[in-house]
Structure formats: C-alpha cells, structure tokens
Write a protein that holds these residues in place. Structure first.
Motif, mmCIF file in Angstrom:
data_model
loop_
_atom_site.group_PDB
_atom_site.id
_atom_site.type_symbol
_atom_site.label_atom_id
_atom_site.label_comp_id
_atom_site.label_asym_id
_atom_site.label_seq_id
_atom_site.Cartn_x
_atom_site.Cartn_y
_atom_site.Cartn_z
ATOM 1 N N ALA A 1 -3.046 6.463 0.745
ATOM 2 C CA ALA A 1 -1.680 6.112 0.175
ATOM 3 C C ALA A 1 -1.660 4.866 -0.717
ATOM 4 O O ALA A 1 -0.744 4.783 -1.633
ATOM 5 N N HIS A 2 -2.742 3.937 -0.412
ATOM 6 C CA HIS A 2 -2.345 2.727 -1.187
ATOM 7 C C HIS A 2 -3.046 2.759 -2.589
ATOM 8 O O HIS A 2 -2.994 1.641 -3.373
ATOM 9 N N TYR A 3 -3.675 3.779 -2.973
ATOM 10 C CA TYR A 3 -4.305 3.773 -4.177
ATOM 11 C C TYR A 3 -3.160 4.045 -5.409
ATOM 12 O O TYR A 3 -2.579 5.499 -5.254
ATOM 13 N N LEU A 4 -2.560 3.342 -5.863
ATOM 14 C CA LEU A 4 -1.643 3.502 -6.916
ATOM 15 C C LEU A 4 -1.754 4.265 -7.947
ATOM 16 O O LEU A 4 -1.034 5.274 -8.369
ATOM 17 N N ASP A 5 -3.044 4.208 -8.325
ATOM 18 C CA ASP A 5 -3.425 5.177 -9.573
ATOM 19 C C ASP A 5 -3.437 6.747 -9.027
ATOM 20 O O ASP A 5 -3.305 7.711 -9.918
ATOM 21 N N LYS A 6 -3.799 6.928 -7.703
ATOM 22 C CA LYS A 6 -3.671 8.236 -7.221
ATOM 23 C C LYS A 6 -2.233 8.764 -6.890
ATOM 24 O O LYS A 6 -1.858 10.114 -7.103
ATOM 25 N N ALA A 7 -1.361 7.776 -6.352
ATOM 26 C CA ALA A 7 0.173 8.103 -6.112
ATOM 27 C C ALA A 7 0.781 8.286 -7.509
ATOM 28 O O ALA A 7 1.916 9.182 -7.221
ATOM 29 N N ASN A 8 0.522 7.793 -8.570
ATOM 30 C CA ASN A 8 1.299 8.039 -9.734
ATOM 31 C C ASN A 8 0.224 7.850 -10.950
ATOM 32 O O ASN A 8 0.159 7.303 -11.626
ATOM 33 N N PRO A 9 -0.239 9.303 -10.951
ATOM 34 C CA PRO A 9 -1.371 9.510 -11.971
ATOM 35 C C PRO A 9 -0.959 9.312 -13.473
ATOM 36 O O PRO A 9 -1.838 8.871 -14.283
ATOM 37 N N SER B 1 -4.348 -1.919 -4.877
ATOM 38 C CA SER B 1 -4.893 -0.462 -4.456
ATOM 39 C C SER B 1 -5.915 -0.588 -3.279
ATOM 40 O O SER B 1 -6.552 0.326 -2.467
ATOM 41 N N ARG B 2 -6.516 -1.896 -3.207
ATOM 42 C CA ARG B 2 -7.791 -2.043 -2.441
ATOM 43 C C ARG B 2 -8.988 -1.013 -2.919
ATOM 44 O O ARG B 2 -9.564 -0.445 -2.127
ATOM 45 N N HIS B 3 -9.133 -0.688 -4.134
ATOM 46 C CA HIS B 3 -9.942 -0.252 -4.703
ATOM 47 C C HIS B 3 -11.398 -0.836 -4.006
ATOM 48 O O HIS B 3 -11.659 -1.995 -4.270
ATOM 49 N N PRO B 4 -12.498 0.187 -3.494
ATOM 50 C CA PRO B 4 -13.608 -0.440 -2.789
ATOM 51 C C PRO B 4 -14.672 -0.495 -3.792
ATOM 52 O O PRO B 4 -14.741 0.223 -4.844
ATOM 53 N N VAL B 5 -15.597 -1.505 -3.519
ATOM 54 C CA VAL B 5 -16.849 -1.545 -4.123
ATOM 55 C C VAL B 5 -17.999 -0.864 -3.242
ATOM 56 O O VAL B 5 -17.917 -1.501 -1.918
ATOM 57 N N ARG B 6 -18.386 0.220 -3.470
ATOM 58 C CA ARG B 6 -19.331 0.950 -2.433
ATOM 59 C C ARG B 6 -20.713 0.312 -2.833
ATOM 60 O O ARG B 6 -21.080 0.059 -3.819
#
Length: 152
Positions: A3-11, A143-148
């Motif tokens: 839910a916190h990925y803004l790019d996914k919430a509002n593409p 969005s807390r995009h992760p670095v994998r």
C-alpha cells in the motif's frame, strides 16, 4: 500490492512523473549534456536526500556511462578534489543548491557563479534534472522502494 508504493497506488500519476523525467532527459541531451554529467547530478542529489533506491539505480547508470570508482568514491567531497572539471563543478553546485535550498542571497550568488560556466540551455537542463531527481527521491523514500540484494 504494498500500500505504501505510491507509483502502484496511482499509476497514472507515476506515468506522468516518469514522462516528465523522460522529457527532461531529452532536453539535457539537446543542451549537449553528456549522460555521465546528468547521472553524476542524479547521484549527488540522491546522496543528499539519502535515497537508497535512487542511489542504487543511478550509480549503476553512472558507472555504465563511464564513471570511475575513484570519482564516485569522492563525489560527496567533490569540492575537495580536482577530479571534476569546471562544468561538472558548476552542475554539482547548482544541483546541491536546488536540493538544499540555501538562503535566497546564497542561491542567487550560486546561480551567478554557475551561469559563468554553463550556457542558458545547460543551466536549465541541469536545474530540471535536479528538480526531477528530487521528486523521484521523494517518491522512492515515501514509498520505501527496496534495494534488493543481487541474485546469486
């Protein structure tokens, strides 16, 4: 979906932001700025903002553009070295001012110094690259995009 990925919430909003960044990249190329310089600015802005995701992404792009490990290693202290040319120094100074927003009189003094080195088109393009990178940093941090870790 997290839910916190803004790019996914509002593409659609993300697509508009991405399109803006792509348009800025075209303007930078048209201003004659090399990819290495625009990626150097993107990495420096991301360092200041502490955006791990953007640092990961743009460090790879910077290295692919031909950057050296030595210069990347001292980028946070670029003023203390002679490894960066006049144009790079002006671009880094402008990007830092756009990112940190110093007092108005200091920003104006920086702009005057930078405009002695950069053409109007280069100044505008570097400014837009820094503005866009700041927006992307804020998107990724929020969005807390992760670095994998790399895959084995």
């Amino acid at each position: 979906m997290d839910a916190h990925y803004l790019d996914k919430a509002n593409p659609d909003v993300y697509a508009a932001l991405r399109a803006t960044a792509d348009t800025i990249a075209v303007a930078a190329r048209e201003a004659g700025l090399p990819k290495l310089l625009t990626e150097l600015v993107s990495v420096r802005v991301s360092q200041i903002n502490g955006c791990a995701y953007c640092l990961h992404l743009h460090t790879k792009k910077l290295m692919a553009a031909g950057e050296s490990v030595q210069r990347l290693g001292v980028l946070t202290a670029w003023r203390e070295t002679e490894l960066f040319d006049e144009t790079e120094r002006a671009a880094l100074e402008m990007a830092e001012a756009i990112t940190t927003l110093p007092a108005p009189e200091e920003r104006i003094a920086i702009e005057y110094r930078v405009r002695e080195v950069l053409s109007d088109a280069e100044f505008a393009a570097i400014s837009w690259v820094a503005i866009s990178m700041n927006a992307m940093n804020r998107l990724s941090i929020t969005s807390r995009h992760p670095v994998r870790p790399p895959r084995a």
